[in-house]
Design a protein around this motif. Sequence first.
Motif, PDB file in Angstrom:
ATOM      1  N   GLU A 116     -11.557   7.165   7.675  1.00  0.00           N
ATOM      2  CA  GLU A 116     -10.563   6.472   6.833  1.00  0.00           C
ATOM      3  C   GLU A 116      -9.947   5.276   7.575  1.00  0.00           C
ATOM      4  OE1 GLU A 116      -7.616   9.204   5.331  1.00  0.00           O
ATOM      5  OE2 GLU A 116      -9.136  10.469   4.400  1.00  0.00           O
TER       6      GLU A 116
ATOM      7  N   PRO B  58      -3.041   4.679   3.739  1.00  0.00           N
ATOM      8  CA  PRO B  58      -2.048   3.887   4.480  1.00  0.00           C
ATOM      9  C   PRO B  58      -1.711   4.486   5.855  1.00  0.00           C
ATOM     10  CG  PRO B  58      -1.047   4.993   2.581  1.00  0.00           C
ATOM     11  CD  PRO B  58      -2.510   5.232   2.482  1.00  0.00           C
TER      12      PRO B  58
ATOM     13  N   CYS C 157      -0.528  12.127  -2.365  1.00  0.00           N
ATOM     14  CA  CYS C 157      -1.351  11.296  -1.479  1.00  0.00           C
ATOM     15  C   CYS C 157      -1.341   9.880  -2.041  1.00  0.00           C
ATOM     16  CB  CYS C 157      -2.775  11.831  -1.425  1.00  0.00           C
ATOM     17  SG  CYS C 157      -3.913  10.681  -0.616  1.00  0.00           S
TER      18      CYS C 157
HETATM   19 FE1  SF4 Z   1      -3.443  10.677   1.719  1.00  0.00          FE
HETATM   20 FE2  SF4 Z   1      -3.948   9.501   4.062  1.00  0.00          FE
HETATM   21 FE3  SF4 Z   1      -1.989  11.294   3.909  1.00  0.00          FE
HETATM   22 FE4  SF4 Z   1      -4.550  12.053   3.731  1.00  0.00          FE
HETATM   23  S1  SF4 Z   1      -3.549  11.170   5.508  1.00  0.00           S
HETATM   24  S2  SF4 Z   1      -2.855  12.710   2.415  1.00  0.00           S
HETATM   25  S3  SF4 Z   1      -5.457  10.290   2.647  1.00  0.00           S
HETATM   26  S4  SF4 Z   1      -2.072   9.304   2.840  1.00  0.00           S
END
Ligand code: SF4
Length: 305
Positions: A200, A173, A86
């Motif tokens: 988010e 992102p 991540c």
């Molecule tokens: Fe990470 Fe965003 Fe993918 Fe979730 S959606 S694993 S927070 S990059």
Amino acid sequence: MTTREVQDAIVRLRKENNVCVLAHAYMRRELCETADYVGDSFGLSQQAAASDAETVIMCGVRFMAETVKILAPDKKVILANPDAGCPMADQIDREMLTQLKQSYPGYTTVAYINTAAETKTVCDVCVTSSAAVKIIRNIPNDKILFVPDCNLGDYVAKQVPEKEFAFMRGGCPTHLRITPADVAAAKEKHPDALFLVHPECNPKVTAMADYVGSTTGIMDHAMNSNKKEFLIGTENSIVQHLQFSCPDKRFYAVSKDCVCHNMHSTTLMDLYYALKGDGGEEITLPADILRDARHCIDEMLRLGR
Ligand code: SF4
Ligand code: 13P
């Protein structure tokens, strides 16, 4: 093998070998259909803690498999695709957070669960998107240092105005790819649709929402609503899952770019090979990290009750 044959083999293997397969809801459709449990980060941690299987295979990203290992250190925990990380979890490590904390004496350090196990060892409390507001309200301190996602942090701070927050400038992102212009265009195209969004996202996007919630929160809200059309402001797998669950309703992605390539890197064949003992990575963590990272997760479960 066809997709159907691989799915049948996966279900047979997990039952024969008493393996619990956990899948985050951002996984591909064909993989979710074979799992014991599909859900958001909070649900996955609860399932991991409750499962009586000796082996857990996590179809998700690395911090999720580490969280299972912390909660169930005696279980064998396998990350189906070892390359699935991540990028947000990689934005802060133990050393950075230790330094940051020195600038905020007297603050309770709250980390989003999307952090590495080592980072969790220097946190006071963990949160998931589904329970962040409730947990932070229940913390007996009005000063909160929130890492790494300043967008989720901003959302929580607006719900809990009585507390003082400090942030770092981290974030997801994938969700940041949704812009206010995307939302405006989608609303113009589908004026009757409800807009459901993940915290988010950029606060300007979240401010345009009819509902803000975790992955599971968005799915439950859409399934229980009397409305017929929905704009989905989170990872686009959710659009497809909802369309399968509610064929009488219509679901639209707000941005075709809201795709997490890390989540999607895990394939049905990765899960198949992990079950055959010929793939995936067994998660091992040093005893001191297992011990020290556990505290903030236990606090999350206690304060989120
Ligand atoms: Fe990470 Fe965003 Fe993918 Fe979730 S959606 S694993 S927070 S990059
Ligand atoms: P939730 O599972 O808490 O909805 O978080 C979404 C996410 O980005 C997971 O990586």
